[in-house]
Write a protein that holds these residues in place. Structure first.
Motif, PDB file in Angstrom:
ATOM      1  N   GLY A   1       0.794  -1.222   0.000  1.00  0.00           N
ATOM      2  CA  GLY A   1       0.000   0.000   0.000  1.00  0.00           C
ATOM      3  C   GLY A   1       0.823   1.267   0.000  1.00  0.00           C
ATOM      4  N   GLY A   2       2.150   1.129   0.083  1.00  0.00           N
ATOM      5  CA  GLY A   2       3.023   2.290   0.022  1.00  0.00           C
ATOM      6  C   GLY A   2       3.191   2.783  -1.403  1.00  0.00           C
ATOM      7  N   TYR A   3       3.835   3.922  -1.555  1.00  0.00           N
ATOM      8  CA  TYR A   3       3.923   4.567  -2.867  1.00  0.00           C
ATOM      9  C   TYR A   3       5.373   4.767  -3.314  1.00  0.00           C
ATOM     10  CZ  TYR A   3      -0.995   5.618  -2.134  1.00  0.00           C
ATOM     11  OH  TYR A   3      -2.338   5.504  -1.906  1.00  0.00           O
ATOM     12  N   LEU A   4       5.542   4.691  -4.622  1.00  0.00           N
ATOM     13  CA  LEU A   4       6.809   5.001  -5.283  1.00  0.00           C
ATOM     14  C   LEU A   4       6.554   6.113  -6.288  1.00  0.00           C
ATOM     15  CD1 LEU A   4       9.708   4.632  -6.389  1.00  0.00           C
ATOM     16  CD2 LEU A   4       8.849   2.697  -7.736  1.00  0.00           C
ATOM     17  N   CYS A   5       7.282   7.222  -6.155  1.00  0.00           N
ATOM     18  CA  CYS A   5       7.147   8.345  -7.074  1.00  0.00           C
ATOM     19  C   CYS A   5       8.479   8.569  -7.782  1.00  0.00           C
ATOM     20  CB  CYS A   5       6.743   9.618  -6.331  1.00  0.00           C
ATOM     21  SG  CYS A   5       5.191   9.492  -5.434  1.00  0.00           S
ATOM     22  N   TYR A   6       8.465   8.373  -9.080  1.00  0.00           N
ATOM     23  CA  TYR A   6       9.639   8.622  -9.908  1.00  0.00           C
ATOM     24  C   TYR A   6       9.440   9.914 -10.689  1.00  0.00           C
ATOM     25  CZ  TYR A   6      12.307   4.192  -9.664  1.00  0.00           C
ATOM     26  OH  TYR A   6      13.095   3.139  -9.276  1.00  0.00           O
ATOM     27  N   ILE A   7      10.389  10.820 -10.603  1.00  0.00           N
ATOM     28  CA  ILE A   7      10.411  11.998 -11.475  1.00  0.00           C
ATOM     29  C   ILE A   7      11.462  11.711 -12.534  1.00  0.00           C
ATOM     30  CG2 ILE A   7      10.909  14.453 -11.670  1.00  0.00           C
ATOM     31  CD1 ILE A   7       9.703  12.914  -8.382  1.00  0.00           C
ATOM     32  N   LYS A  44       6.048  -2.061 -13.030  1.00  0.00           N
ATOM     33  CA  LYS A  44       4.760  -2.755 -13.040  1.00  0.00           C
ATOM     34  C   LYS A  44       4.947  -4.257 -12.889  1.00  0.00           C
ATOM     35  CE  LYS A  44       2.854   0.823 -16.094  1.00  0.00           C
ATOM     36  NZ  LYS A  44       2.297   1.114 -17.435  1.00  0.00           N
ATOM     37  N   GLN A  45       5.996  -4.787 -13.474  1.00  0.00           N
ATOM     38  CA  GLN A  45       6.261  -6.221 -13.385  1.00  0.00           C
ATOM     39  C   GLN A  45       6.706  -6.631 -11.982  1.00  0.00           C
ATOM     40  OE1 GLN A  45       9.097  -7.100 -16.463  1.00  0.00           O
ATOM     41  NE2 GLN A  45       7.697  -6.536 -18.134  1.00  0.00           N
ATOM     42  N   LYS A  46       7.134  -5.678 -11.188  1.00  0.00           N
ATOM     43  CA  LYS A  46       7.645  -5.990  -9.858  1.00  0.00           C
ATOM     44  C   LYS A  46       6.687  -5.597  -8.743  1.00  0.00           C
ATOM     45  CE  LYS A  46      12.406  -6.188 -11.317  1.00  0.00           C
ATOM     46  NZ  LYS A  46      13.671  -5.500 -11.576  1.00  0.00           N
ATOM     47  N   GLY A  47       5.421  -5.539  -9.070  1.00  0.00           N
ATOM     48  CA  GLY A  47       4.414  -5.365  -8.038  1.00  0.00           C
ATOM     49  C   GLY A  47       3.983  -3.952  -7.768  1.00  0.00           C
ATOM     50  N   PHE A  48       4.252  -3.024  -8.688  1.00  0.00           N
ATOM     51  CA  PHE A  48       3.799  -1.647  -8.531  1.00  0.00           C
ATOM     52  C   PHE A  48       2.684  -1.360  -9.530  1.00  0.00           C
ATOM     53  CE2 PHE A  48       8.194  -1.361  -6.949  1.00  0.00           C
ATOM     54  CZ  PHE A  48       7.967  -0.736  -5.726  1.00  0.00           C
ATOM     55  N   HIS A  49       1.577  -0.844  -9.029  1.00  0.00           N
ATOM     56  CA  HIS A  49       0.458  -0.464  -9.897  1.00  0.00           C
ATOM     57  C   HIS A  49       0.539   1.030 -10.195  1.00  0.00           C
ATOM     58  CE1 HIS A  49      -3.713   0.871 -10.792  1.00  0.00           C
ATOM     59  NE2 HIS A  49      -3.729  -0.243 -11.490  1.00  0.00           N
ATOM     60  N   GLU A  50       0.481   1.379 -11.460  1.00  0.00           N
ATOM     61  CA  GLU A  50       0.546   2.794 -11.828  1.00  0.00           C
ATOM     62  C   GLU A  50      -0.768   3.489 -11.490  1.00  0.00           C
ATOM     63  OE1 GLU A  50       1.219   5.750 -15.674  1.00  0.00           O
ATOM     64  OE2 GLU A  50       1.868   3.652 -15.820  1.00  0.00           O
ATOM     65  N   GLU A  51      -0.696   4.431 -10.558  1.00  0.00           N
ATOM     66  CA  GLU A  51      -1.878   5.164 -10.111  1.00  0.00           C
ATOM     67  C   GLU A  51      -2.093   6.443 -10.907  1.00  0.00           C
ATOM     68  OE1 GLU A  51      -4.001   4.254  -7.643  1.00  0.00           O
ATOM     69  OE2 GLU A  51      -2.927   2.380  -7.252  1.00  0.00           O
ATOM     70  N   ILE A  54       3.463   7.879 -10.411  1.00  0.00           N
ATOM     71  CA  ILE A  54       3.072   7.501  -9.055  1.00  0.00           C
ATOM     72  C   ILE A  54       2.575   6.056  -9.090  1.00  0.00           C
ATOM     73  CG2 ILE A  54       1.541   7.974  -7.109  1.00  0.00           C
ATOM     74  CD1 ILE A  54       1.483  10.888  -8.026  1.00  0.00           C
ATOM     75  N   PHE A  55       3.301   5.190  -8.375  1.00  0.00           N
ATOM     76  CA  PHE A  55       2.964   3.777  -8.298  1.00  0.00           C
ATOM     77  C   PHE A  55       2.559   3.426  -6.867  1.00  0.00           C
ATOM     78  CE2 PHE A  55       6.289   4.235 -11.508  1.00  0.00           C
ATOM     79  CZ  PHE A  55       5.747   3.579 -12.603  1.00  0.00           C
ATOM     80  N   LYS A  56       1.688   2.416  -6.753  1.00  0.00           N
ATOM     81  CA  LYS A  56       1.302   1.896  -5.446  1.00  0.00           C
ATOM     82  C   LYS A  56       1.768   0.452  -5.315  1.00  0.00           C
ATOM     83  CE  LYS A  56      -2.637   1.571  -2.277  1.00  0.00           C
ATOM     84  NZ  LYS A  56      -4.090   1.847  -2.099  1.00  0.00           N
ATOM     85  N   ARG A  57       2.362   0.137  -4.177  1.00  0.00           N
ATOM     86  CA  ARG A  57       2.854  -1.216  -3.938  1.00  0.00           C
ATOM     87  C   ARG A  57       1.687  -2.150  -3.647  1.00  0.00           C
ATOM     88  NH1 ARG A  57       5.204  -5.195  -4.813  1.00  0.00           N
ATOM     89  NH2 ARG A  57       6.807  -6.226  -3.578  1.00  0.00           N
TER      90      ARG A  57
END
Length: 412
Positions: A336-342, A369-376, A404-407
């Motif tokens: 449920g955590g987030y990853l933000c790439y600029i 996306k292949q490693k469990g991050f959903h693009e929000e 912005i991705f969600k784990r």
């Protein structure tokens, strides 16, 4: 998440307006104001993402931390923060700025001590004879009198910790490191310093190095007194924990062991090196000289560096490094955590093959996306007011994207 998306949709991500902040609220800290470092993102980006996508007390990480832009936006909003960077200079400056937050020091008295300590310069004295080691290499970057003033300040810096104290040493380091660039006669910018293009003799221009240094000391003290006052009024203490527990690490995130962070991180906000764009390490060669350090090891660990742009395997190496970065982040970000790439928003290039920079960035995103991050969400922004002093393709980036991705999966 819908409420958060609504908030994100209402942000002017170009930030092409003048911010008006309340005095009782922690303001974004612009680290670039205190130290010249190339291609740092504006503080409003991580500040806003942290404010919307996390809660006070949560853990924020920047694996490409630079001089601490994300780190400081996290700590002033009462989050536990981590910053990691392989560049020694970036980490040193980050730590020194963090040290100034220590509330035990009376910064106004510290400023007075530093300015008094540097008030005995004599024009007829030759201070250059005491310079040694890597610091000698600074000589050719300055006009004669300017270099004598730089040498005087270096002689003071070398004994500041012993003669004055720890807090004085950190402020002195930041301010002296900053003016090494601004007092130089090489006015072409970081790329010329990175390429070791020294100023020609007929271009040497005298600059008032000590006057610039004194200004920098006064500015950083004045600003950090305000930052600390706001934080103390809020009653938050996680900023002290982040600073005192050594959360600023001079390591290569792609290569380091991250088991201590597994399942701990709530939000990652980072701007990784852009492929073939910036020489972060070599751009700091003057400060490496000041610190009497060589940058060979840091250089070998740097990904996507501009100086590698003519090598055939540069983009492949960049992609491999970013995939490894994604793997590590997938194992330390909470469910449920987030990853933000600029990352750069490259236009379709005339040579838009499978190995173009645009395609490589797309592969980095697909790997997330292949490693469990959903693009929000995908946010497009232009870079307002960007100075483009030449027409080189690698220096002409006009747009960025914030992914912005969600784990959604704990382990890969």
């Amino acid at each position: 998440m819908n409420d958060k998306i609504d908030l994100l949709d209402n942000i002017n991500w170009n930030f092409d307006f003048k911010n008006e902040y309340l005095y009782d609220r922690a303001q974004p800290i612009n680290c670039r104001k205190y130290f010249s470092y190339p291609a740092t993102f504006i503080p409003e980006i991580p500040y806003t993402l942290i404010e919307i996508l996390s809660e006070p007390g949560e853990c924020i990480l920047d694996p490409f931390g630079g001089i601490g832009t994300t780190f400081f936006q996290a700590v002033i909003q009462d989050r536990e923060a981590y910053s990691i960077d392989n560049n020694l200079v970036a980490s040193e400056i980050n730590r020194s700025m963090a040290f100034i937050f220590n509330s035990f020091y009376e910064l106004d008295k510290v400023q007075e001590k530093i300015l008094k300590f540097c008030a005995d310069y004599k024009e007829n004295n030759d201070y250059t004879k005491d310079i040694s080691g890597e610091q000698i290499q600074l000589r050719e970057w300055y006009a004669e009198e300017t270099y004598n003033q730089i040498a005087y300040l270096i002689s003071k810096y070398n004994v500041t910790r012993e003669k004055l104290g720890e807090i004085e040493y950190h402020i002195f380091k930041i301010c002296l490191a900053d003016i090494l660039t601004t007092a130089s006669s090489q006015n072409g910018g970081w790329a010329y310093i990175a390429d070791n293009v020294k100023p020609k003799k007929d271009k040497l221009k005298e600059k008032k190095a000590i006057e610039r240094f004194n200004f920098c000391v006064k500015r950083i003290v004045e600003d950090f007194l305000k930052y600390r006052e706001v934080l103390q009024k809020k009653g938050g203490n996680l900023y002290l924990k982040s600073i005192q527990d050594n959360h600023i690490l001079n390591q290569n995130f792609v290569q380091m062991e991250v088991s201590d962070l597994k399942g701990k991180v709530d939000l990652v906000v980072t701007s990784p090196p852009y492929p073939k764009m910036i020489d972060y390490v070599k751009s700091q060669r003057l400060v490496y000289y000041l610190l009497d350090k060589e940058f060979k090891q840091n250089l070998e660990e740097e990904i996507g560096a501009r100086y590698k742009r003519t090598k055939r395997d540069t983009l492949d190496q960049y992609l491999a490094a970013m995939k490894e970065c994604n793997s590590k982040l997938a194992n330390i970000i909470k469910d449920g955590g987030y990853l933000c790439y600029i990352l750069p928003d490259y236009p379709v290039e005339s040579d838009d093959t499978k190995d173009s920079r645009r395609q490589i960035i797309e592969k980095v995103v697909e790997d997330c996306k292949q490693k469990g991050f959903h693009e929000e969400k995908e946010i497009h922004r232009y870079i307002p007011g960007t100075k483009r002093s030449n027409n080189m393709k690698w220096a002409s980036l006009k747009n960025e994207k914030i992914w912005i991705f969600k784990r959604v999966k704990h382990e890969i």
